[in-house]
Design a protein around this motif. Structure first.
Motif, PDB file in Angstrom:
ATOM      1  N   LEU A  16       1.069  -1.865  -7.241  1.00 28.27           N
ATOM      2  CA  LEU A  16      -0.158  -1.785  -6.436  1.00 28.27           C
ATOM      3  C   LEU A  16       0.104  -1.149  -5.085  1.00 28.27           C
ATOM      4  O   LEU A  16      -0.686  -0.320  -4.604  1.00 28.27           O
ATOM      5  CB  LEU A  16      -0.764  -3.182  -6.269  1.00 28.27           C
ATOM      6  N   LEU A  17       1.200  -1.516  -4.463  1.00 26.51           N
ATOM      7  CA  LEU A  17       1.551  -0.941  -3.161  1.00 26.51           C
ATOM      8  C   LEU A  17       1.821   0.554  -3.280  1.00 26.51           C
ATOM      9  O   LEU A  17       1.359   1.347  -2.451  1.00 26.51           O
ATOM     10  CB  LEU A  17       2.769  -1.665  -2.597  1.00 26.51           C
ATOM     11  N   LEU A  18       2.516   0.951  -4.313  1.00 27.99           N
ATOM     12  CA  LEU A  18       2.801   2.365  -4.527  1.00 27.99           C
ATOM     13  C   LEU A  18       1.522   3.148  -4.796  1.00 27.99           C
ATOM     14  O   LEU A  18       1.345   4.261  -4.267  1.00 27.99           O
ATOM     15  CB  LEU A  18       3.781   2.510  -5.692  1.00 27.99           C
ATOM     16  N   ALA A  19       0.619   2.591  -5.591  1.00 25.57           N
ATOM     17  CA  ALA A  19      -0.665   3.249  -5.852  1.00 25.57           C
ATOM     18  C   ALA A  19      -1.464   3.384  -4.560  1.00 25.57           C
ATOM     19  O   ALA A  19      -2.099   4.424  -4.317  1.00 25.57           O
ATOM     20  CB  ALA A  19      -1.453   2.466  -6.892  1.00 25.57           C
ATOM     21  N   GLY A  20      -1.435   2.373  -3.715  1.00 21.23           N
ATOM     22  CA  GLY A  20      -2.115   2.458  -2.417  1.00 21.23           C
ATOM     23  C   GLY A  20      -1.523   3.540  -1.536  1.00 21.23           C
ATOM     24  O   GLY A  20      -2.249   4.276  -0.862  1.00 21.23           O
ATOM     25  N   CYS A  21      -0.204   3.649  -1.529  1.00 24.40           N
ATOM     26  CA  CYS A  21       0.454   4.709  -0.746  1.00 24.40           C
ATOM     27  C   CYS A  21       0.050   6.094  -1.250  1.00 24.40           C
ATOM     28  O   CYS A  21      -0.207   7.004  -0.446  1.00 24.40           O
ATOM     29  CB  CYS A  21       1.964   4.545  -0.805  1.00 24.40           C
ATOM     30  N   PHE A  22       0.001   6.263  -2.569  1.00 22.22           N
ATOM     31  CA  PHE A  22      -0.426   7.546  -3.115  1.00 22.22           C
ATOM     32  C   PHE A  22      -1.883   7.831  -2.781  1.00 22.22           C
ATOM     33  O   PHE A  22      -2.258   8.986  -2.526  1.00 22.22           O
ATOM     34  CB  PHE A  22      -0.201   7.605  -4.632  1.00 22.22           C
ATOM     35  N   ALA A  23      -2.729   6.810  -2.765  1.00 25.25           N
ATOM     36  CA  ALA A  23      -4.140   6.996  -2.415  1.00 25.25           C
ATOM     37  C   ALA A  23      -4.276   7.444  -0.960  1.00 25.25           C
ATOM     38  O   ALA A  23      -5.037   8.374  -0.656  1.00 25.25           O
ATOM     39  CB  ALA A  23      -4.922   5.713  -2.658  1.00 25.25           C
TER      40      ALA A  23
END
Length: 149
Positions: A16-23
């Protein structure tokens, strides 16, 4: 969740944190896409990645390996981190203040601040020396405490 962790290789919060960073990165890229200087920023970023990964990382990894080999293992406190930490501080300060230390961009600095640029080389050397001296004092105190035990 156990199957996700096994398939992904880390906890679900990491994904989830990685997806947020990519967003956030995608949002910033979209905001910069219309900028006239977007290509220059991209080239600077790619240059920084290449300079770090292909030049700087092998250099400081080799220096660290040589330092570890030279210091070896012993019963006394190791001076390794007492060299690493001030060197890291001096290196980061050098990278942040590189144009000022090398005297580059004086016209840009004057135009942006209406102040005469100051030579930062002496200040950077003084701060780096102070970091190394403080670390050496701390290491000496640790050695004295170790001998007292």
């Amino acid at each position: 969740m156990a199957e996700l962790r096994r398939a992904y290789g880390a906890a679900h919060w990491h994904l989830l944190l990685l997806a947020g960073c990519f967003a956030v990165t995608g949002w910033i890229a979209l905001r910069l896409a219309g900028e006239a200087s977007a290509l220059r920023m991209l080239l600077w970023f790619l240059g920084a990645v290449i300079a770090h990964d292909l030049v700087l990382f092998p250099v400081y990894a080799s220096l660290d390996r040589a330092l570890r080999r030279a210091l070896g293992r012993g019963g006394a406190p190791s001076p390794l981190n007492h060299v690493r930490v001030p060197a890291l501080g001096a290196g980061l300060l050098f990278l942040v203040y590189l144009p000022g230390i090398l005297g580059l961009g004086d016209g840009t600095y004057l135009a942006a601040t209406s102040q005469a640029p100051r030579a930062l080389l002496g200040r950077w050397l003084a701060v780096s020396g102070a970091l190394l001296a403080a670390s050496a004092l701390l290491y000496a105190a640790r050695r004295v405490a170790h001998r007292a035990r």
